[in-house]
Write a protein that holds these residues in place. Sequence first.
Motif, PDB file in Angstrom:
ATOM      1  N   LEU A   1     -95.857 -60.973   5.191  1.00  0.00           N
ATOM      2  CA  LEU A   1     -96.236 -60.658   3.812  1.00  0.00           C
ATOM      3  C   LEU A   1     -96.510 -58.897   3.737  1.00  0.00           C
ATOM      4  O   LEU A   1     -96.103 -58.475   2.500  1.00  0.00           O
ATOM      5  CB  LEU A   1     -97.888 -61.226   3.769  1.00  0.00           C
ATOM      6  N   ASN A   2     -96.755 -58.250   4.670  1.00  0.00           N
ATOM      7  CA  ASN A   2     -96.826 -56.960   4.421  1.00  0.00           C
ATOM      8  C   ASN A   2     -95.414 -56.324   4.299  1.00  0.00           C
ATOM      9  O   ASN A   2     -95.406 -55.382   3.215  1.00  0.00           O
ATOM     10  CB  ASN A   2     -97.092 -56.413   6.077  1.00  0.00           C
ATOM     11  N   ARG A   3     -94.359 -56.600   4.960  1.00  0.00           N
ATOM     12  CA  ARG A   3     -93.124 -55.982   4.716  1.00  0.00           C
ATOM     13  C   ARG A   3     -92.833 -56.314   3.110  1.00  0.00           C
ATOM     14  O   ARG A   3     -92.101 -55.804   2.663  1.00  0.00           O
ATOM     15  CB  ARG A   3     -92.059 -56.665   5.776  1.00  0.00           C
ATOM     16  N   ALA A   4     -93.071 -57.670   2.796  1.00  0.00           N
ATOM     17  CA  ALA A   4     -92.581 -58.162   1.481  1.00  0.00           C
ATOM     18  C   ALA A   4     -93.279 -57.214   0.434  1.00  0.00           C
ATOM     19  O   ALA A   4     -92.577 -56.776  -0.717  1.00  0.00           O
ATOM     20  CB  ALA A   4     -92.941 -59.467   1.184  1.00  0.00           C
ATOM     21  N   ASN A   5     -94.344 -56.590   0.553  1.00  0.00           N
ATOM     22  CA  ASN A   5     -95.424 -55.883  -0.234  1.00  0.00           C
ATOM     23  C   ASN A   5     -95.166 -54.409  -0.212  1.00  0.00           C
ATOM     24  O   ASN A   5     -95.256 -53.742  -1.191  1.00  0.00           O
ATOM     25  CB  ASN A   5     -96.634 -56.084  -0.302  1.00  0.00           C
ATOM     26  N   ASN A   6     -94.584 -54.023   0.982  1.00  0.00           N
ATOM     27  CA  ASN A   6     -94.262 -52.602   1.057  1.00  0.00           C
ATOM     28  C   ASN A   6     -93.711 -51.602  -0.051  1.00  0.00           C
ATOM     29  O   ASN A   6     -94.300 -50.626  -0.462  1.00  0.00           O
ATOM     30  CB  ASN A   6     -93.797 -52.337   2.518  1.00  0.00           C
ATOM     31  N   PRO A   7     -92.476 -52.308  -0.275  1.00  0.00           N
ATOM     32  CA  PRO A   7     -91.735 -51.568  -1.186  1.00  0.00           C
ATOM     33  C   PRO A   7     -92.510 -51.179  -2.806  1.00  0.00           C
ATOM     34  O   PRO A   7     -92.273 -50.141  -3.323  1.00  0.00           O
ATOM     35  CB  PRO A   7     -90.436 -52.303  -1.629  1.00  0.00           C
ATOM     36  N   PHE A   8     -93.242 -52.271  -3.128  1.00  0.00           N
ATOM     37  CA  PHE A   8     -94.016 -52.208  -4.175  1.00  0.00           C
ATOM     38  C   PHE A   8     -95.179 -51.251  -4.322  1.00  0.00           C
ATOM     39  O   PHE A   8     -95.614 -50.495  -5.120  1.00  0.00           O
ATOM     40  CB  PHE A   8     -94.600 -53.461  -4.790  1.00  0.00           C
ATOM     41  N   PHE A   9     -95.853 -51.179  -2.804  1.00  0.00           N
ATOM     42  CA  PHE A   9     -96.680 -50.398  -2.721  1.00  0.00           C
ATOM     43  C   PHE A   9     -96.305 -48.850  -2.605  1.00  0.00           C
ATOM     44  O   PHE A   9     -97.131 -47.941  -3.052  1.00  0.00           O
ATOM     45  CB  PHE A   9     -97.616 -50.853  -1.459  1.00  0.00           C
ATOM     46  N   LEU A  10     -95.238 -48.669  -1.980  1.00  0.00           N
ATOM     47  CA  LEU A  10     -94.685 -47.318  -2.169  1.00  0.00           C
ATOM     48  C   LEU A  10     -94.428 -46.729  -3.414  1.00  0.00           C
ATOM     49  O   LEU A  10     -94.653 -45.447  -3.360  1.00  0.00           O
ATOM     50  CB  LEU A  10     -93.573 -47.383  -0.981  1.00  0.00           C
ATOM     51  N   GLU A  11     -94.062 -47.583  -4.332  1.00  0.00           N
ATOM     52  CA  GLU A  11     -94.078 -47.321  -5.696  1.00  0.00           C
ATOM     53  C   GLU A  11     -95.209 -46.831  -6.146  1.00  0.00           C
ATOM     54  O   GLU A  11     -95.176 -45.711  -6.893  1.00  0.00           O
ATOM     55  CB  GLU A  11     -93.229 -48.282  -6.382  1.00  0.00           C
ATOM     56  N   PHE A  12     -96.333 -47.628  -6.072  1.00  0.00           N
ATOM     57  CA  PHE A  12     -97.560 -47.028  -6.315  1.00  0.00           C
ATOM     58  C   PHE A  12     -98.084 -46.105  -5.854  1.00  0.00           C
ATOM     59  O   PHE A  12     -98.781 -45.232  -6.483  1.00  0.00           O
ATOM     60  CB  PHE A  12     -98.291 -48.564  -6.182  1.00  0.00           C
ATOM     61  N   LEU A  13     -97.949 -45.927  -4.563  1.00  0.00           N
ATOM     62  CA  LEU A  13     -98.746 -44.683  -3.943  1.00  0.00           C
ATOM     63  C   LEU A  13     -97.736 -43.423  -4.063  1.00  0.00           C
ATOM     64  O   LEU A  13     -96.813 -43.199  -3.726  1.00  0.00           O
ATOM     65  CB  LEU A  13     -98.590 -45.079  -2.113  1.00  0.00           C
ATOM     66  N   ASP A  14     -98.354 -42.569  -4.911  1.00  0.00           N
ATOM     67  CA  ASP A  14     -97.668 -41.191  -5.248  1.00  0.00           C
ATOM     68  C   ASP A  14     -98.252 -40.440  -4.437  1.00  0.00           C
ATOM     69  O   ASP A  14     -99.274 -39.480  -4.753  1.00  0.00           O
ATOM     70  CB  ASP A  14     -97.983 -41.140  -6.994  1.00  0.00           C
TER      71      ASP A  14
END
Length: 266
Positions: free
Chosen positions: A21-34
């Motif tokens: 679950l972590n890996r699936a969400n990481n790309p989206f969170f990296l976009e959010f994390l500026d």
Amino acid sequence: MKPAIYIHGTTQSEQERLAALNRANNPFFLEFLDIGPARSVLEVGCGMGILTADVARSAPGARVVGLEFSAEQLARAPRPESGGPGNLSFVEGDAHALPFADQSFDVVYCRFLLEHVTDPVRVLREMRRVLSPGGRAFVQENNILMCDFDPDCAMFERVWRCFAELQRALGGDALIGKRLYRLMRQAGFEEVRLSIQPEIHRSGQPAFEPWVRNLIGNIRSGEARLVESGLASAAQIAGAIGELEAFLGRDDATALFYWNRAIGSA
């Protein structure tokens, strides 16, 4: 201060589910994390450090630190000496009392943490304390009742509400995502901005089955406690899981969810 009792299991299979679950969400969170020009970044409640390592790789010019309460989780975190990024380090500690000086970091973030702590406002205040002037905090959390299906899955929905009640009884908050604005304001953050990350899955898409099986895994992780507490019977849990298994077999099913996110300035 100890965190709430952790609702998810610590078995190898459960850790693998959470890591996926972590890996699936990481790309989206990296976009959010500026991160921008930040030179120092802290993840509070980093677990096994999977996201922390991805953040460190995305910002090679920044010092990235992951803090985790569980020594068992932290032992699995990637280290520079074992192939992890060279700008990455980890510290064992309590999110309620961060072991860092005031104004130590330009960016602080947490994800899937506040639902598991006993005093989320105190954690957020600590995150604000260690932020440098003008620094920003990024938060992503659950409100698990935002889960919806077509066709409806009534047996699952009943047990899912029991799962939320169990987490409350253990000292956590499965609905904390909807409270982020209020909690961040109470913690003293300014210019709080809210957003969501949607999860939209339908039959035939590659992510559809992993998403639904993750929900099944969530129920299984709390099954023993649900039965022991009297919140749900073994038969009800079996019915909920069977309903989702049948849902997976349909060619016209839709599963919807969203994560709650917030950004606040120190």
